[in-house]
Scaffold this active site. Structure first.
Site, short mmCIF file in Angstrom:
data_model
loop_
_atom_site.label_atom_id
_atom_site.label_comp_id
_atom_site.label_asym_id
_atom_site.label_seq_id
_atom_site.Cartn_x
_atom_site.Cartn_y
_atom_site.Cartn_z
N GLY A 99 -11.89 13.17 -5.36
CA GLY A 99 -11.39 14.23 -4.49
C GLY A 99 -12.09 14.44 -3.18
N GLU A 153 -15.09 9.75 -10.04
CA GLU A 153 -13.84 8.98 -9.92
C GLU A 153 -13.37 8.97 -8.46
OE1 GLU A 153 -11.18 11.14 -12.49
OE2 GLU A 153 -12.30 10.66 -14.30
N PRO A 154 -14.19 8.47 -7.54
CA PRO A 154 -13.75 8.49 -6.13
C PRO A 154 -12.66 7.44 -5.90
CG PRO A 154 -15.79 7.26 -6.31
CD PRO A 154 -15.50 7.81 -7.69
N ARG A 161 -10.08 7.63 -2.62
CA ARG A 161 -9.91 7.57 -1.17
C ARG A 161 -11.23 7.27 -0.44
NH1 ARG A 161 -5.82 10.84 1.09
NH2 ARG A 161 -5.92 12.06 -0.83
N ARG A 205 2.73 8.26 3.15
CA ARG A 205 1.92 9.48 3.28
C ARG A 205 2.41 10.44 4.36
NH1 ARG A 205 -2.84 9.89 4.24
NH2 ARG A 205 -3.24 11.45 2.64
N TYR A 254 3.40 13.89 2.70
CA TYR A 254 2.41 14.96 2.82
C TYR A 254 2.18 15.39 4.27
CZ TYR A 254 1.04 12.15 -1.32
OH TYR A 254 1.03 11.40 -2.47
N CYS A 276 16.82 4.39 7.13
CA CYS A 276 17.87 5.32 7.57
C CYS A 276 17.63 6.74 7.09
CB CYS A 276 19.22 4.81 7.07
SG CYS A 276 19.44 3.10 7.54
N GLU A 277 16.51 7.30 7.49
CA GLU A 277 16.20 8.70 7.17
C GLU A 277 15.34 9.24 8.30
OE1 GLU A 277 14.70 9.99 3.45
OE2 GLU A 277 15.47 8.27 2.37
N TYR A 307 -3.87 4.85 -1.07
CA TYR A 307 -2.53 5.41 -1.25
C TYR A 307 -1.54 4.87 -0.20
CZ TYR A 307 -5.45 8.47 -4.06
OH TYR A 307 -6.36 8.93 -4.97
N1 LLP Z 1 -9.31 11.20 -10.65
C1 LLP Z 1 -8.11 11.70 -10.97
C2 LLP Z 1 -7.89 12.18 -12.34
C3 LLP Z 1 -7.09 11.75 -10.00
O1 LLP Z 1 -5.91 12.25 -10.34
C4 LLP Z 1 -7.34 11.28 -8.70
C5 LLP Z 1 -6.28 11.31 -7.68
C6 LLP Z 1 -8.60 10.75 -8.42
C7 LLP Z 1 -9.57 10.72 -9.41
C8 LLP Z 1 -8.96 10.19 -7.07
O2 LLP Z 1 -8.92 11.15 -6.07
P1 LLP Z 1 -9.46 10.81 -4.59
O3 LLP Z 1 -10.93 10.59 -4.71
O4 LLP Z 1 -8.75 9.61 -4.11
O5 LLP Z 1 -9.11 12.02 -3.80
N2 LLP Z 1 -1.29 10.12 -2.96
C9 LLP Z 1 -2.09 11.21 -2.45
C10 LLP Z 1 -3.34 11.44 -3.26
C11 LLP Z 1 -3.06 11.68 -4.73
C12 LLP Z 1 -4.30 11.83 -5.55
C13 LLP Z 1 -4.00 11.78 -7.00
N3 LLP Z 1 -5.12 11.83 -7.87
C14 LLP Z 1 -2.40 10.93 -0.98
O6 LLP Z 1 -1.96 9.93 -0.44
O7 LLP Z 1 -3.06 11.75 -0.34
#
Ligand code: LLP
Length: 422
Positions: free
Chosen positions: A239, A275-276, A278, A314, A318, A346-347, A375
């Site tokens: 996150g 769990e990084p 992004r 994205r 979002y 076409c959107e 992503y």
């Molecule tokens: N752990 C779990 C359980 C998750 O659901 C996620 C992301 C992560 C770790 C990794 O999160 P990060 O470190 O990448 O923030 N598609 C969206 C982001 C969706 C995230 C879903 N879960 C975007 O493009 O912003």
């Protein structure tokens, strides 16, 4: 040091000119930098090198096996959310004991696969899942190591669609039933309690929600231990946000995040799991695309690209911002033009940016979308029968295609006419 930067008037990925990749592989195409993946993984993991910690890269952010193998070589683990991701992680050489399995809807089939591979831990999100996992483990004659993903009811995340830690979200065990869930698990022969897990959202731009979550979970760990449970691990999820180059708040640096986490958990006596997603892959990739037409309508200037919302969703999904740059460095004197940067789908939602200031562009020019390594390709589709966007990995002066562009024949191969039409 940036690994996507200008040299001799054009943008390179490490030591390879992007124009060379565009000419050889075609566009649109995702281009990744090995050095950036390595650097980001290191920046994150080194912060925790003096404590017991497992960095389990969140595979969903960018799941190409070449990306996973690059990280595996450095000792990285994986956070997976499906049987498919688990097979990817194992195929890429990530050892099962460094794999954590998250997700609200694990099927019995996926549990079987994970149990027979011997993964590190299941992050369990409901009592129904707990029952199913217990039954599956007993049936296989094994014991499933688990943490409950608890929902701390804390608001975080860059967009409502990626916020996960509030009570109204579908994720995790409700805070008030957490202790009951642990009591139930403790009585099951197919389950071994190992720890606690949270994940509160994505693209989080301040330390505060992380800190509040850790403090809350810290108290819970105390209560669980008093009730006789053994709690060895604390999975803090992913996150942590990254800068996208716009005016949004710059998220905390991983070293500040790490210092806060270490301080907040110093008395907990747990192995930390992260769990990084992004943070590791976001800035490691760009989407390279060509202008099909630069079209002026009198009121707007449109740059119609060969990349579309199906390749990078994205912005449409979002309202996400991605920096866009011309691959050929603009000369010293030029007037910026305000472009609406769009794809051919076409959107109207197939719009990457409105009124974006760029040097004057012509048909055939190349552009890049920065910070597209997370992503991006992972969320691509074949909408409008646009073949799935390929991926290229760069390593110094070398590059190789790590996912081919399918042909339309490849796409049609999986479709059938029903007998009454054949
Ligand atoms: N752990 C779990 C359980 C998750 O659901 C996620 C992301 C992560 C770790 C990794 O999160 P990060 O470190 O990448 O923030 N598609 C969206 C982001 C969706 C995230 C879903 N879960 C975007 O493009 O912003």
């Amino acid at each position: 040091m940036r690994h996507f930067d200008f040299k001799d008037g054009e943008m390179y990925a490490e030591d390879v000119p992007l124009s060379q990749i565009a000419a050889a592989v075609g566009t649109p195409v995702y281009v990744y930098s090995t050095a950036t993946f390595e650097r980001h993984y290191k920046v994150f993991s080194e912060v925790f090198s003096d404590v017991e910690a497992l960095v389990a890269y969140s595979v969903k952010a960018n799941s190409n096996i070449a990306v996973l193998a690059t990280l595996a070589k450095m000792g990285c683990g994986a956070d997976v959310v499906s049987g498919g991701e688990l097979i990817r992680a194992l195929t890429a050489g990530i050892p099962a004991e460094k794999i954590v399995f998250s997700g609200v809807g694990k099927t019995v089939e996926e549990m079987r696969l994970a149990l027979s591979s011997g993964i590190r831990i299941f992050n369990v999100e409901s009592l129904q899942e707990l029952d199913a996992l217990n039954r599956t483990a007993l049936d296989m004659g094994v014991v499933a190591p688990i943490a409950f993903r608890v929902n701390p009811d804390i608001s975080a995340g860059g967009h409502e669609k990626i916020s996960t830690g509030k009570a109204e979200n579908k994720f995790g065990i409700a805070w008030h039933s957490a202790e009951e869930a642990y009591a139930r698990a403790a009585a099951m022969d197919g389950i071994r309690i190992d720890g606690v897990d949270v994940h509160i959202g994505s693209q989080i731009d301040s330390l505060d929600p992380f800190r509040r979550t850790i403090d809350k979970v810290g108290d819970l760990i105390g209560r669980l231990r008093s009730a006789g449970h053994t709690i060895k691990s604390f999975d803090i999820g992913g996150g942590l946000g990254i800068p996208y180059g716009n005016n949004a708040k710059i998220p905390p640096h991983p070293s500040d995040y790490g210092a806060m986490v270490k301080e907040a958990t110093k008395d907990l006596d747990v192995e930390l799991i992260f769990e990084p997603g992004r943070m590791v892959s976001g800035n490691s990739g760009v989407l390279l695309s060509r202008v099909i037409y630069a079209k002026a309508t009198g009121t707007r200037n449109f740059l119609i690209l060969d990349a579309a919302m199906n390749d990078l969703i994205r912005p449409a999904l979002y309202d996400a911002y991605h920096d866009i740059e011309a691959v050929r460095a603009p000369g010293a004197d030029f007037d910026e033009t305000l472009y609406d940067v769009v794809g051919p789908v076409c959107e109207t939602g197939d719009t990457f940016a409105r009124s974006r200031a760029l040097p004057p562009m012509s048909d055939g020019d190349l552009v890049v979308f920065h910070t597209a390594g997370a992503y991006g390709a992972a969320q691509a589709s074949q909408y409008n029968t646009r073949p799935l966007v390929p991926e290229v990995m760069v390593n110094g002066e070398h590059y190789e295609v790590i996912r081919e562009r399918p042909t339309v024949e490849d796409i049609l191969k999986t479709e059938r006419l029903p007998s009454w039409l054949a």
